[in-house]
Structures are given as structure tokens and as C-alpha cells.
Design a protein around this motif. Structure first.
Motif, PDB file in Angstrom:
ATOM      1  N   PRO A  70       0.803  -1.227   0.000  1.00  0.00           N
ATOM      2  CA  PRO A  70       0.000   0.000   0.000  1.00  0.00           C
ATOM      3  C   PRO A  70       0.832   1.272   0.000  1.00  0.00           C
ATOM      4  O   PRO A  70       0.288   2.369  -0.092  1.00  0.00           O
ATOM      5  N   PHE A  94     -10.897   5.322  -0.233  1.00  0.00           N
ATOM      6  CA  PHE A  94      -9.936   4.458   0.441  1.00  0.00           C
ATOM      7  C   PHE A  94     -10.419   3.026   0.260  1.00  0.00           C
ATOM      8  O   PHE A  94     -11.569   2.708   0.571  1.00  0.00           O
ATOM      9  N   LEU A  95      -9.562   2.153  -0.250  1.00  0.00           N
ATOM     10  CA  LEU A  95      -9.931   0.761  -0.488  1.00  0.00           C
ATOM     11  C   LEU A  95      -9.473  -0.112   0.671  1.00  0.00           C
ATOM     12  O   LEU A  95      -8.344   0.019   1.152  1.00  0.00           O
ATOM     13  N   ALA A  96     -10.363  -1.003   1.109  1.00  0.00           N
ATOM     14  CA  ALA A  96     -10.088  -1.877   2.242  1.00  0.00           C
ATOM     15  C   ALA A  96     -10.551  -3.293   1.894  1.00  0.00           C
ATOM     16  O   ALA A  96     -10.783  -3.614   0.725  1.00  0.00           O
ATOM     17  N   SER A  97     -10.689  -4.147   2.924  1.00  0.00           N
ATOM     18  CA  SER A  97     -10.988  -5.554   2.680  1.00  0.00           C
ATOM     19  C   SER A  97     -12.329  -6.018   3.224  1.00  0.00           C
ATOM     20  O   SER A  97     -12.802  -7.089   2.842  1.00  0.00           O
ATOM     21  N   GLU A 101     -14.098  -2.881   8.316  1.00  0.00           N
ATOM     22  CA  GLU A 101     -12.909  -2.047   8.153  1.00  0.00           C
ATOM     23  C   GLU A 101     -13.265  -0.706   7.515  1.00  0.00           C
ATOM     24  O   GLU A 101     -12.767   0.347   7.927  1.00  0.00           O
ATOM     25  N   ALA A 102     -14.140  -0.740   6.509  1.00  0.00           N
ATOM     26  CA  ALA A 102     -14.566   0.506   5.874  1.00  0.00           C
ATOM     27  C   ALA A 102     -15.353   1.372   6.849  1.00  0.00           C
ATOM     28  O   ALA A 102     -15.155   2.596   6.917  1.00  0.00           O
ATOM     29  N   GLN A 270      -4.278   6.302   8.567  1.00  0.00           N
ATOM     30  CA  GLN A 270      -5.111   5.192   8.148  1.00  0.00           C
ATOM     31  C   GLN A 270      -4.325   4.341   7.169  1.00  0.00           C
ATOM     32  O   GLN A 270      -3.462   4.842   6.437  1.00  0.00           O
ATOM     33  N   GLY A 272      -3.539  -0.196   5.976  1.00  0.00           N
ATOM     34  CA  GLY A 272      -3.858  -1.607   6.068  1.00  0.00           C
ATOM     35  C   GLY A 272      -3.012  -2.383   5.076  1.00  0.00           C
ATOM     36  O   GLY A 272      -2.756  -1.920   3.954  1.00  0.00           O
ATOM     37  N   CYS A 275      -4.795  -2.889   1.738  1.00  0.00           N
ATOM     38  CA  CYS A 275      -5.652  -1.828   1.206  1.00  0.00           C
ATOM     39  C   CYS A 275      -5.198  -1.413  -0.185  1.00  0.00           C
ATOM     40  O   CYS A 275      -4.033  -1.098  -0.410  1.00  0.00           O
TER      41      CYS A 275
END
Length: 393
Positions: A70, A94-97, A101-102, A270, A272, A275
Motif C-alpha cells: 500500500p 480508500f480501499l479496504a478488505s 474495516e470501511a 489510516q 492496512g 488496502c
């Protein structure tokens, strides 16, 4: 014989079925029995099981780049963020899993904004019976009964209001309030739909008081409710939106979107490990490009109308309470707490089983693939009738 799950930590009660394959609206177990799946991983498999658009994206991207970390850009990350921003009208992504988490990221962003622009305001108003995920903070934000006693002490800072009751929101607002967090359809509560007048009045109230409006579209977003995003039904523009489930179409992918003026994270605030990884972002881009076309969404609405009419006929013929929902997220309300028995009876049907979900003892929830066919809807309704009869509802 040892239990089938002897090496798994117990987190839920599962039937003794092991699924071996899935295609479209159908799953097949290791014994060869087929099941019409109207759950689709709790609204995860937007395009059904093993769709070519996802397998192709996975194969193509896996041969090029999985993740550079990331700390670096990759092209699928940038393309998916651009497409989501264009569709949603919120400029930053913002990209997450996962949905949890989002949603946790949304609360972090709101608190960061509150620390800068509202004198340290940090409290978030959420709603009774809401579901926002299973991290400690999101369990505290959720309004699921009993969750506040599972893992004490729970994180604070989440006041509760009642859905469709603006006065309860007004009473919950205090000097430390920074945001209101809302599901437009409370799926885990039994597909309880927010009323349009309430949502519009809530948007006006938050704008008047300078509070952020966070809309949790983890279950309702990416075509599930007949628009790219459920908030389009209400004619509002949230400040923050969260997505997951259908965004990945079956792979772990989530997103946090916000208006440009709320883009206030500093580097390191922020992140991850996964991410924005290229592999999942490529899948998300393929799913969004397929699902958010006008012709595709027209078919979602056609199948939603068909399912709704069919469930209303079931209500009349079996003396049930009613059906409700938005798009292809629907519920059937039973007159007694027999929903688990109906789920079991549907699964046991032969030669073809039916997979349903009972989020409450008196409710069945339907979340078919968004590309489910008219014939599969008809077959599902026929199998449902058999299950209701077998369960003696």
C-alpha cells in the motif's frame, strides 16, 4: 466419527454440508446435490457464483501484479477509485478488505475531522438494530441487542437513535456529536427500510448543524437496491459512504468514500496491509463496470418487482404477515418464529434444495444474485412454497 469442523473455532452453527462448486445462482455439495442460492453469501456474490467476469479479472491480474504494498500506487487501485468517485459523486476513496474495516475508517475520518473543525467532537449517532460490523468499535456502533455485553468494556462514543424517528436523533445530539451513521436498509434487523421523508429530513438536519452524514452501503450498494447506490432512491448526497459485499462480487474488497472537503487523514493516520491491492481492485473494477450499467440495473429492478409480486402471492396463500424490501434485498415476515424451521426445510428439499437466510426468528431474507434469471425467481418461489408447507407455517 470426528466432527466435520473439529479444527475450526466455533463461530456459528453450520449444517453438515460441504459445498464443492458454484455457478451462477446454484451451489453443488460434495454429494452432488444442487441448491438454488437466494442468499449469495449475504448479498456478496453480486454476479452469482464463479462468474466469468471475476475469474477472468483474477486470472489476468494475478499474472501481472498482486500487490506492490500500500506504500505504492497500482493501476487497478487508481482505476477503481476513479470509477467509484465518478459513480458516487464523492471525490475521495480508500480501499479496504471488509465492511467493518470501511465503517471503522468512516468513524476514524469523522473523528479526525471533528478534532480539526469541531473542537474535538467525536461522538457518532447510530441506530437501534443497526449492524456495522464485528470489530469492537463497530459492535459498539451497531444496535444489535446484547452486543454491548459480549466483550466489555466496549468502546464508547456511540449514541443511539431510532430509525425513522427524527426526534430521537435530535435528542441524541450533544456538544460532542460529530456525525450520524445510517443504514438505508437495516438488513440484519429484517430488511427494515428507511422512510424517504426521514432520510431527507435527516440530511437537512445534519447540514443545518454541521454534522457529517455517514451512509453504510455495505449491503445496499453496488446495484443491490436497483441503483448503483441506495442513497440515489432518496435524492440525497451523503458526506461519507461505505461499500463492501457486492463491491468484490465474492472476494474481500471494501471502500470508504468521502467528499473532498472531508479528506483530512494525514499520512499514517489510516492504512492496512492489503488496502488497495491490485488483485482485489481489478476484480472490483470488473464488477462495478458490469453491475452499474443502466441496462443491467433495469434487469435488477425487473427481477426485484417479480420477486416482490411473487412473495406477496405467498403471503396471501399462506396467511403470512407481509413482504418488504428495496430492490433485490427483500424479507418475508412470518406470523410466528418459524423462520429457522423454514430455512432447514428449504435446505432439505429434494432433489433440489433452496438456501435462505433467517435474520430474525420470524423473518426470511432474500438476497439473490443481481443477474438471477426470471426462471430462477419462479423456481425459488415454488421451492419456498414447498418449504413453508413442510415446515407447517
Amino acid at each position: 466419527m470426528p466432527a466435520i469442523d473439529q479444527h475450526l473455532i466455533t463461530i456459528t452453527q453450520r449444517p453438515d454440508i460441504v459445498f464443492a462448486s458454484g455457478h451462477g445462482s446454484w451451489l453443488t455439495d460434495e454429494g452432488g446435490k444442487r441448491y438454488l442460492d437466494l442468499m449469495q453469501g449475504w448479498a456478496v456474490n453480486a454476479l452469482g457464483h464463479s462468474p466469468a467476469v471475476i475469474t477472468d479479472a483474477l486470472l489476468r491480474q494475478s499474472q501481472q501484479l498482486l500487490t506492490p504494498s500500500p506504500a505504492y500506487f497500482n493501476r487497478p487501485m487508481l482505476q477503481l477509485a476513479q470509477q467509484l468517485a465518478s459513480l458516487c459523486g464523492l471525490e475521495r476513496v480508500f480501499l479496504a478488505s471488509s465492511g467493518a474495516e470501511a465503517n471503522e475508517g468512516a468513524v476514524k475520518l469523522a473523528r479526525r475531522w471533528g478534532s480539526r473543525h469541531r473542537g474535538g467532537a467525536h461522538e457518532v449517532i447510530s441506530f437501534a438494530d443497526a449492524f456495522h460490523g464485528r470489530t469492537l468499535a463497530m459492535m459498539s456502533a451497531s444496535g444489535k441487542p446484547g452486543w454491548d455485553r459480549l466483550y466489555p468494556p466496549m468502546p464508547g462514543g456511540f449514541a443511539k437513535a431510532r430509525l425513522n424517528d427524527l426526534d430521537s436523533v435530535r435528542r441524541a445530539i450533544g456538544p460532542q456529536t460529530v456525525a450520524v451513521m445510517l443504514e438505508l436498509v437495516q438488513g440484519e434487523a429484517g430488511v427494515v427500510v428507511a422512510e424517504p421523508d426521514f432520510v431527507r429530513a435527516l440530511r437537512a438536519l445534519t447540514e443545518e448543524l454541521g454534522l457529517l452524514l455517514i451512509v453504510d452501503e455495505v449491503q445496499t450498494g453496488v446495484g443491490r437496491c436497483g441503483h448503483a447506490f441506495a442513497f440515489e432512491h432518496y435524492g440525497i448526497r451523503p458526506d461519507i459512504v461505505t461499500l463492501a459485499k457486492g463491491l468484490g462480487g465474492g472476494v474481500p474488497l471494501a471502500a470508504l468514500l468521502c467528499q473532498e472537503r472531508f479528506n483530512c487523514f494525514e499520512p499514517g493516520d489510516q492504512g492496512g496491509t492489503f488496502c488497495g491491492n491490485a488483485l482485489m481492485a481489478a476484480v472490483g473494477l470488473a464488477v462495478v463496470n458490469e453491475v452499474c450499467r443502466e441496462d443491467f440495473l433495469a434487469q435488477v429492478n425487473a427481477r426485484a418487482a417479480q420477486l416482490s409480486v411473487g412473495l406477496q402471492a405467498v403471503v396471501q396463500d399462506y396467511g403470512l404477515v407481509g413482504e418488504r424490501g428495496l430492490g433485490l434485498l427483500r424479507a418475508l415476515e412470518l406470523p410466528s418464529p418459524t423462520a429457522p424451521a423454514v430455512v432447514a426445510a428449504a435446505q432439505a428439499l429434494a432433489p433440489t434444495g433452496l438456501l435462505l437466510n433467517a435474520p430474525r426468528p420470524h423473518l426470511l431474507r432474500f438476497m439473490p444474485a443481481l443477474n438471477v434469471s426470471a426462471g430462477e425467481i419462479d423456481e425459488g418461489l415454488m421451492l419456498l412454497r414447498r418449504a413453508l408447507s413442510d415446515a407447517r407455517v
